[in-house]
Write a protein that holds these residues in place. Sequence first.
Motif, PDB file in Angstrom:
ATOM      1  N   GLY A  95       0.780  -1.238   0.000  1.00  0.00           N
ATOM      2  CA  GLY A  95       0.000   0.000   0.000  1.00  0.00           C
ATOM      3  C   GLY A  95       0.810   1.285   0.000  1.00  0.00           C
ATOM      4  O   GLY A  95       0.325   2.329   0.441  1.00  0.00           O
ATOM      5  N   THR A  96       2.040   1.266  -0.511  1.00  0.00           N
ATOM      6  CA  THR A  96       2.803   2.510  -0.598  1.00  0.00           C
ATOM      7  C   THR A  96       2.264   3.363  -1.745  1.00  0.00           C
ATOM      8  O   THR A  96       1.487   2.897  -2.568  1.00  0.00           O
ATOM      9  CB  THR A  96       4.291   2.237  -0.876  1.00  0.00           C
ATOM     10  N   SER A  97       2.719   4.618  -1.802  1.00  0.00           N
ATOM     11  CA  SER A  97       2.347   5.482  -2.921  1.00  0.00           C
ATOM     12  C   SER A  97       3.042   4.984  -4.195  1.00  0.00           C
ATOM     13  O   SER A  97       3.983   4.200  -4.124  1.00  0.00           O
ATOM     14  CB  SER A  97       2.786   6.915  -2.634  1.00  0.00           C
ATOM     15  N   TRP A  98       2.566   5.419  -5.354  1.00  0.00           N
ATOM     16  CA  TRP A  98       3.157   4.960  -6.617  1.00  0.00           C
ATOM     17  C   TRP A  98       4.617   5.379  -6.738  1.00  0.00           C
ATOM     18  O   TRP A  98       5.454   4.621  -7.219  1.00  0.00           O
ATOM     19  CB  TRP A  98       2.365   5.518  -7.809  1.00  0.00           C
ATOM     20  N   PHE A  99       4.908   6.602  -6.331  1.00  0.00           N
ATOM     21  CA  PHE A  99       6.285   7.094  -6.450  1.00  0.00           C
ATOM     22  C   PHE A  99       7.230   6.212  -5.630  1.00  0.00           C
ATOM     23  O   PHE A  99       8.302   5.823  -6.087  1.00  0.00           O
ATOM     24  CB  PHE A  99       6.353   8.548  -5.983  1.00  0.00           C
ATOM     25  N   ILE A 100       6.809   5.910  -4.386  1.00  0.00           N
ATOM     26  CA  ILE A 100       7.617   5.042  -3.516  1.00  0.00           C
ATOM     27  C   ILE A 100       7.757   3.649  -4.136  1.00  0.00           C
ATOM     28  O   ILE A 100       8.845   3.049  -4.106  1.00  0.00           O
ATOM     29  CB  ILE A 100       6.949   4.902  -2.128  1.00  0.00           C
ATOM     30  N   ALA A 101       6.671   3.142  -4.719  1.00  0.00           N
ATOM     31  CA  ALA A 101       6.722   1.808  -5.324  1.00  0.00           C
ATOM     32  C   ALA A 101       7.718   1.781  -6.487  1.00  0.00           C
ATOM     33  O   ALA A 101       8.506   0.833  -6.622  1.00  0.00           O
ATOM     34  CB  ALA A 101       5.332   1.383  -5.805  1.00  0.00           C
ATOM     35  N   ALA A 102       7.711   2.838  -7.307  1.00  0.00           N
ATOM     36  CA  ALA A 102       8.649   2.891  -8.435  1.00  0.00           C
ATOM     37  C   ALA A 102      10.087   2.976  -7.912  1.00  0.00           C
ATOM     38  O   ALA A 102      11.001   2.337  -8.438  1.00  0.00           O
ATOM     39  CB  ALA A 102       8.339   4.080  -9.337  1.00  0.00           C
ATOM     40  N   MET A 103      10.272   3.770  -6.840  1.00  0.00           N
ATOM     41  CA  MET A 103      11.607   3.883  -6.261  1.00  0.00           C
ATOM     42  C   MET A 103      12.071   2.568  -5.648  1.00  0.00           C
ATOM     43  O   MET A 103      13.225   2.181  -5.797  1.00  0.00           O
ATOM     44  CB  MET A 103      11.625   4.962  -5.204  1.00  0.00           C
ATOM     45  N   LEU A 104      11.171   1.885  -4.952  1.00  0.00           N
ATOM     46  CA  LEU A 104      11.566   0.602  -4.365  1.00  0.00           C
ATOM     47  C   LEU A 104      11.833  -0.437  -5.454  1.00  0.00           C
ATOM     48  O   LEU A 104      12.682  -1.319  -5.282  1.00  0.00           O
ATOM     49  CB  LEU A 104      10.503   0.106  -3.384  1.00  0.00           C
ATOM     50  N   GLY A 105      11.128  -0.317  -6.586  1.00  0.00           N
ATOM     51  CA  GLY A 105      11.467  -1.157  -7.720  1.00  0.00           C
ATOM     52  C   GLY A 105      12.902  -0.931  -8.163  1.00  0.00           C
ATOM     53  O   GLY A 105      13.673  -1.885  -8.343  1.00  0.00           O
ATOM     54  N   ALA A 106      13.274   0.341  -8.273  1.00  0.00           N
ATOM     55  CA  ALA A 106      14.642   0.654  -8.705  1.00  0.00           C
ATOM     56  C   ALA A 106      15.665   0.214  -7.658  1.00  0.00           C
ATOM     57  O   ALA A 106      16.730  -0.303  -7.998  1.00  0.00           O
ATOM     58  CB  ALA A 106      14.765   2.154  -8.987  1.00  0.00           C
ATOM     59  N   PRO A 133       5.652   2.211   9.190  1.00  0.00           N
ATOM     60  CA  PRO A 133       6.508   2.329   8.007  1.00  0.00           C
ATOM     61  C   PRO A 133       7.653   3.322   8.225  1.00  0.00           C
ATOM     62  O   PRO A 133       7.534   4.236   9.033  1.00  0.00           O
ATOM     63  CB  PRO A 133       5.546   2.829   6.932  1.00  0.00           C
ATOM     64  N   LEU A 134       8.747   3.112   7.487  1.00  0.00           N
ATOM     65  CA  LEU A 134       9.887   4.028   7.540  1.00  0.00           C
ATOM     66  C   LEU A 134       9.424   5.463   7.306  1.00  0.00           C
ATOM     67  O   LEU A 134       8.441   5.682   6.600  1.00  0.00           O
ATOM     68  CB  LEU A 134      10.901   3.654   6.453  1.00  0.00           C
ATOM     69  N   PHE A 135      10.143   6.426   7.868  1.00  0.00           N
ATOM     70  CA  PHE A 135       9.648   7.809   7.838  1.00  0.00           C
ATOM     71  C   PHE A 135       9.439   8.355   6.431  1.00  0.00           C
ATOM     72  O   PHE A 135       8.553   9.166   6.224  1.00  0.00           O
ATOM     73  CB  PHE A 135      10.556   8.717   8.690  1.00  0.00           C
ATOM     74  N   TRP A 136      10.191   7.898   5.456  1.00  0.00           N
ATOM     75  CA  TRP A 136      10.000   8.410   4.089  1.00  0.00           C
ATOM     76  C   TRP A 136       8.976   7.571   3.321  1.00  0.00           C
ATOM     77  O   TRP A 136       8.619   7.923   2.197  1.00  0.00           O
ATOM     78  CB  TRP A 136      11.319   8.485   3.330  1.00  0.00           C
ATOM     79  N   ILE A 137       8.502   6.465   3.898  1.00  0.00           N
ATOM     80  CA  ILE A 137       7.380   5.750   3.289  1.00  0.00           C
ATOM     81  C   ILE A 137       6.087   6.288   3.900  1.00  0.00           C
ATOM     82  O   ILE A 137       5.102   6.515   3.203  1.00  0.00           O
ATOM     83  CB  ILE A 137       7.531   4.220   3.494  1.00  0.00           C
ATOM     84  N   ARG A 138       6.114   6.546   5.209  1.00  0.00           N
ATOM     85  CA  ARG A 138       4.980   7.158   5.899  1.00  0.00           C
ATOM     86  C   ARG A 138       4.698   8.549   5.329  1.00  0.00           C
ATOM     87  O   ARG A 138       3.587   8.822   4.854  1.00  0.00           O
ATOM     88  CB  ARG A 138       5.286   7.248   7.401  1.00  0.00           C
ATOM     89  N   ALA A 139       5.707   9.425   5.361  1.00  0.00           N
ATOM     90  CA  ALA A 139       5.563  10.776   4.807  1.00  0.00           C
ATOM     91  C   ALA A 139       5.995  10.722   3.356  1.00  0.00           C
ATOM     92  O   ALA A 139       7.103  11.140   3.002  1.00  0.00           O
ATOM     93  CB  ALA A 139       6.416  11.754   5.609  1.00  0.00           C
ATOM     94  N   SER A 140       5.121  10.210   2.510  1.00  0.00           N
ATOM     95  CA  SER A 140       5.557   9.852   1.155  1.00  0.00           C
ATOM     96  C   SER A 140       5.788  11.079   0.275  1.00  0.00           C
ATOM     97  O   SER A 140       6.157  10.942  -0.892  1.00  0.00           O
ATOM     98  CB  SER A 140       4.568   8.887   0.495  1.00  0.00           C
TER      99      SER A 140
END
Lengths: 212, 212, 212
Positions: free
Chosen positions: B111-122, C54-61
């Motif tokens: 359930g992360t945001s899309w931007f975070i998901a793309a970053m975690l993909g990278a 969640p990690l602070f940069w996943i929480r505060a996305s």
Amino acid sequence: MLQVIELLAVICSAIYGVLLARQHKMDFVGVFSLAFIVAFGGGTLRDLFLDRHPLFWIRASHYPVIVFGMAVAAFFILKVPKNSGRLLDLADALGLGFFSIAGADAALDEGTSWFIAAMLGAVTGTFGGVIGDTICNRIPSLFRPSTPLYATCSFVGSWIFILLSQVPAAKELAAPVAIAMIILFRLLALHRGWKLPALSAESEEVAAEHVE
Amino acid sequence: MLQVIELLAVICSAIYGVLLARQHKMDFVGVFSLAFIVAFGGGTLRDLFLDRHPLFWIRASHYPVIVFGMAVAAFFILKVPKNSGRLLDLADALGLGFFSIAGADAALDEGTSWFIAAMLGAVTGTFGGVIGDTICNRIPSLFRPSTPLYATCSFVGSWIFILLSQVPAAKELAAPVAIAMIILFRLLALHRGWKLPALSAESEEVAAEHVE
Amino acid sequence: MLQVIELLAVICSAIYGVLLARQHKMDFVGVFSLAFIVAFGGGTLRDLFLDRHPLFWIRASHYPVIVFGMAVAAFFILKVPKNSGRLLDLADALGLGFFSIAGADAALDEGTSWFIAAMLGAVTGTFGGVIGDTICNRIPSLFRPSTPLYATCSFVGSWIFILLSQVPAAKELAAPVAIAMIILFRLLALHRGWKLPALSAESEEVAAEHVE
């Protein structure tokens, strides 16, 4: 039991870290930081991988104080003997033995497979030294060919511990026996120069030509 | 589906790690350790960041055994071809593709945001290679200017996967399409030398003078 | 309150990362990656160590989006001044101050001992810079003797914050006072060249001879 092993592991690794830092002429912050990383690096990785919280040095919050005290003692009070190479090797071997079994034991405790437990033993045992080397800008001996056996001692010793732990009669002795064997194995490997073979560039090229 | 992608990612990355280790003439422990770190580094970081436990290689405890077997095979049995540069690139590109999508998918799942998901993909896709480079004492290509696109392929491909996943009709195809695009994109970038521009020292100084 | 401190910490650290990356002539992926690692490295370690998810940069996305925007601005729009050394030092000192207190505060929040909280403050404050240096292939200043006080500022400031937090009347002021002191202390140390003593090789050898 695990408590005692862990404490001994921390103390021996901190001695190694302190000596290494002194060899590199670091200031007090460097000495403490290196001792801290070498003493807690492997166990922290183990705890993170196995999701054990609080981390062992946060749970046993006197550990960092002990390492701090040792760094103070090493920096301000004690004289480091001129020829500290052997002491460095001994402290490293002791830390390797204690931390490998502390790692394998925690992994078994969390119900991992034996293979994973043996690997986490090796990770816990060797990671402190690998990070210490990296910080001091040396290629970790783990990844250099033709250095004496290091991770192998830890991996083999972890297997011995795991197998002995399954035998009801030997359960009590599994940890001390495995620790002693790792330390002995490592010191012998250092002393006698036991190495794993690495294929040399020449032999590979010859092999490649044979195939053609 | 994710299971298959993950398995393929592990196998391709392990091949890359094994070849890299052989290139650096490591002994068996080095070969296995490097293969292990390259194959599991990115996914471990993803699992730790997303608090997914047990870690994927502890949960699927046959993965480390597979990597161990591959290291044995590569070290003792197979001959590594003399000119393994291309094979290395291919294995790396495949690992990048599979792991990027495995990372982005897990992040969306949490359930992360899309931007975070793309970053975690990278992050998942590139971290294994970054660590492998660091260990072999090379500056990771991620941080060297004028190397062909690498993280960019992974980031762009992760976005493609995320966006396609939102389209009901394309959901099933999102993963294979995105993986194929990352691999193709990376191989093309390598082959044609596609790079991101880096401001050169000169242009910056000129620019600075213009401002004054 | 912690929210504001964290945001300022991220912004200042990202500026530092972006400037460092520009100094090393990285391409856009390098600039963003370095800014990301410097801005989130220390806090991520803190969150992992304390099991905060969640990690602070996943929480505060929005944080990663902000850093992405800053990297774009720094790379494509702004001119970096020729003599960016001072700006680099200032951004680093600000990041150190904000992140140290964000780290110590989170640790107190989780109920760790004071010593652990002060240490986690120092880890959170310094880790971003240490990783940034490592990536740019410089020995982290933490482990180089005769560099101006860095971790010490963070550690001392964290203690000031922890002690002031216990005084009911000073509780509100603890964070701003401690942050200001860390920044001032660090800038003064840089400007005046304050260092911790490191035993030199000579003095040690002399000492060793005295013992004999």
